[in-house]
Every structure is written in structure tokens, then in C-alpha cells.
Design an enzyme around this catalytic site. Sequence first.
Site, short mmCIF file in Angstrom:
data_model
loop_
_atom_site.label_atom_id
_atom_site.label_comp_id
_atom_site.label_asym_id
_atom_site.label_seq_id
_atom_site.Cartn_x
_atom_site.Cartn_y
_atom_site.Cartn_z
N HIS A 156 0.85 -1.34 0.03
CA HIS A 156 -0.14 -0.06 0.06
C HIS A 156 0.99 1.20 0.20
O HIS A 156 2.02 1.17 -0.03
CB HIS A 156 -0.94 0.05 1.27
CG HIS A 156 -0.29 -0.10 2.65
ND1 HIS A 156 0.63 0.83 3.02
CD2 HIS A 156 -0.42 -1.00 3.43
CE1 HIS A 156 0.80 0.79 4.15
NE2 HIS A 156 0.46 -0.59 4.57
N CYS A 164 3.44 -4.58 6.47
CA CYS A 164 3.23 -4.64 5.16
C CYS A 164 4.42 -4.02 4.58
O CYS A 164 5.27 -3.71 4.92
CB CYS A 164 2.10 -3.64 4.86
SG CYS A 164 0.51 -4.16 5.87
#
Length: 505
Positions: A156, A164
Site C-alpha cells: 500500500h 506490510c
Amino acid sequence: MRLTNLAASAAVALILTGCTNETLDTVDKADVDLRTVKSKTAYELSGKIVDRMRELNMPRTSPIMLRILKEEGLLEVWKADSANRFQKLRQYAICAWSGKLGPKVKEGDRQAPEGFYPLAPGQMNPNSSYYLAINTGFPNAYDRANGRFGTNLMIHGACSSSGCYSMTDEQMQEIFALARDAFKGGQKTIQLQALPFRMTAENMARHKDNPNYEFWKNLKTGYDQFEITKRPPDVGFCEKKYVFNQQGGAMNPASTCPADMSTPPALSAALAAYNRKYDEDYAKALNKFKGMAWYEPSEAERKAVVAKTREGKDLAYAPTGSSLAAGKLMSTAELEKKESLRAEIEDARKAAEIQKAELDKISKTGRRLPVPAANPLPRPELPATMTASAQPPAKTGSLFASLFRRAAPQEAPADPEITDVPADPSTQVTASTPAHSATGARHEPSTTAPAPASASAVKSGRSTGSPSTKPPVPAANPAEVATAPQPGDAPAEKPKRPFWKIWDN
């Protein structure tokens, strides 16, 4: 059919490896101006990228593959050309990834996933709180078979990560558009290869002592086959491990691999030649790193290397840098000391977090904080004299009041307890020496002093002569001169009081 075509091309793959695109040595910067982006989902790629695809003979909607190299902190975009061989189109610096090298194991460990993951259109999120996002699909069948779990592991934007792979918003806009176009061209799933590093012989030798080494060797099989064929490998699972480009019966991640499972002959021959070269390079690398080991830096150490890049940025912007920049080679002995110290610091940090969590839980439920239990061992009793001396002194009031208070007469100290009387007759007191009074009169005392009572009788308050007699008092010193006042003597004069003492105090 796909494996047949793959096997046919694998025989010449080693000859063609030098023809692939390896010219992108520098990290690409996203050619995006977010101020001009009106729709994140309808954004059209810049003319610069389109021209690059034309040079490499890549149809605009041909399939893509994403490859992450954690240690270098890179995300690569590979795209199929007209011959269905993948070439590297873009290479971005990952803005932030948390944890260290190694797979994600459980929720909350701050590790970013490692492995092979298929990305479907439904995993793309245009409404992400982090600009744009693509769910990695963790955990896959391998992760579940090995008891690994976690949720919402993404690629992202926003340059901030907690498990992430986070890019800048500009980078994420380009990656999202490339994936969208590939899906428009008919690609069903985009393969994500999340790897710890380029799995060359030298890198594998450098990390040979890492506890994740066996897992990485399993990933290396898929890495090698992509390097040979330049096509994303078919991924399967059996015996709780990855298998790549295998023919045979149905596979189950937790069961034994099928007995008829096999590698296509042409690919097997190409792998044999590849591995021979690899083994030679690995032996040279082991000799190069003899007595040395790689220190894998923590996330905090990586952040320190790129701390200056945060200046003037939003607080959420949190780049983490690469492990290659923050790590280093050192002697094995030095590494052991450093790792031991780091383990102690980590244990202390975890203990503090657990304690804080417990206190927070108690405060939220309204319960009182736990009180330590009483000491189960009895407290020793102190002697009476020590107990009395431990008492605080009595208050005497103000200084002014003490000037007018009549002093209380002090009590004479009690006679010490007589605990024993010598029984030896030679120690008895005799009146052989005459005593003289103040007037010189001579007295004839008795020749022998009374015999004392026994020691046991004295202790019990009894005597041998009479049951009502008290314990004996020592006789007077016969040599002492009496100074008692005589009849007719004038009383002693009372000392004069100072003029300033007006009260009898």
C-alpha cells in the site's frame, strides 16, 4: 499445455539469460504528479512508461509479475513481452517494511510476508486508508499448513508499515495502474514473489547461519526456475513445503507429495546445468566468508540510516531503509556477543510491554492493583530493649513551655538481678578489719558474716533461713569510713539559687 511450452523453452533458457533486461541498475522514480490525478482507478500511465514498454516489445495489457527483495528494499515490476518472456520494467525503492528478514509467523509480530502469493482482481483496494492497496493474500496454503497466520498484509501507499510493504503514494499509483491493465488483458492472477534477497550463491552463503535458511532454500527453488525460464513458476504445495513446475497427481499441502510427481525433462536438464554453476560459486563464497557472519540489523537500526529523509515530511512518513545499508559482516565471535546483547534488550522490552498491558487491563476493568502477598516466613522477635529504643521520643512541647515545667525526679536505676552467689567459703566477706566511725570509736564486729543462701534459693525468691526473707544484700565494705552526720552538727547549707530563677523548677 503451459508446462509443455515451458519445458520446450527451458532448454535454451540459459543461452537467452544474457538477453533479458538487466539495464535498470538505478531505482526508478514514479512519474506521477498526484495533483493532476482526478481518479485513482482511471489513472493512465505516463508517456515515459508507455515508451519503455514499446522499446521492450511489451503489449500494454500483457501480464505482469511483482518481485520483492527485502534486503535491498526493492519492489520490481516484471512484464511479459510478445514472446511471453518476462523482463524487468520498473524497479522501486520500498519506502517502508517492518521487522527483519524472515517470514511472517503470527499476528502482531511486525514481520512482512515471504513466499509466493497470487494476487486476484478482488484483492485490489481503491478505497484504502493508505491511498491505494493490494492485499498479498497472506496466509496462503503453505502458511496455513505450517501454522502461520495474520490478516490484512498489504502492499500500500503512505510510506508507513506494520507488517506490510509500504510504498509512496506516487509509486503505488503506477503499480496499481500496471496491475489494472494486466487484468484488463485477461490475466487471472498476478504472482507476487516476496523474497528475503536475491538468492545468489554469495547471498545464500552470507546468510547460511540464519535460522530461516532451510525455508529460504525452499523459496530458492522457485527463484532459480524463474531465473532460468523468465516465466513465473507454477506453484504447488505438499509435505508442508512449496513445489514448483511439478507434473503429477493432485497435491495436498499437509500430505505426502504424489508418487508420480516430476519435473519436465527439459527444465530438469536446465536446472542441472544451473546448479552445477551455483555449487561452484557457493564453495567460493564460503571460502570468502570463512570465519565471518552477517549481522542482520533491526528495524530501528534501518530507520536510523535514513532518518534525515524524514525532515520536512508528514509525521506518518516513516521510511525504514534497506538491510544492506544498516547490516554488516563481522567475526562470528563478535556477532554472538552482539546477538546476545540484543536478545537481552528484546526480552526487557517484551517484559515491559506485558506489564503495561496488564496494568492497562486492570485500569479498564476498574479492579484494584494487586497487592503483594504477606511474607510466609515468621518475622523474628526483637529483644525488649531494642523494641523500646526503636520507639520515637515523646514530644516535649515548645521551648517556651519547657522553661516553666517542673522537672520530674529521676528514678534510681534498679539493682541488677543477682543470678549467682559463690559457694566457696574463701570468698565469704569477713570482718577481720576494724571499722572506725567519724569520732574514732572502735567497734568489734562479729568474726564471721552470715552464710548466704544458695543460688537456687535466691533465683526463686526464697532463702534457707526463713520463707519470708528477701534476697541478701551485699555486706558493707569494712574498710569504708562512715561519714554519717552526728548529733549536734549543723545542717548543710542549701546552695544559693541564681537570681534569674524565680520559680522552683
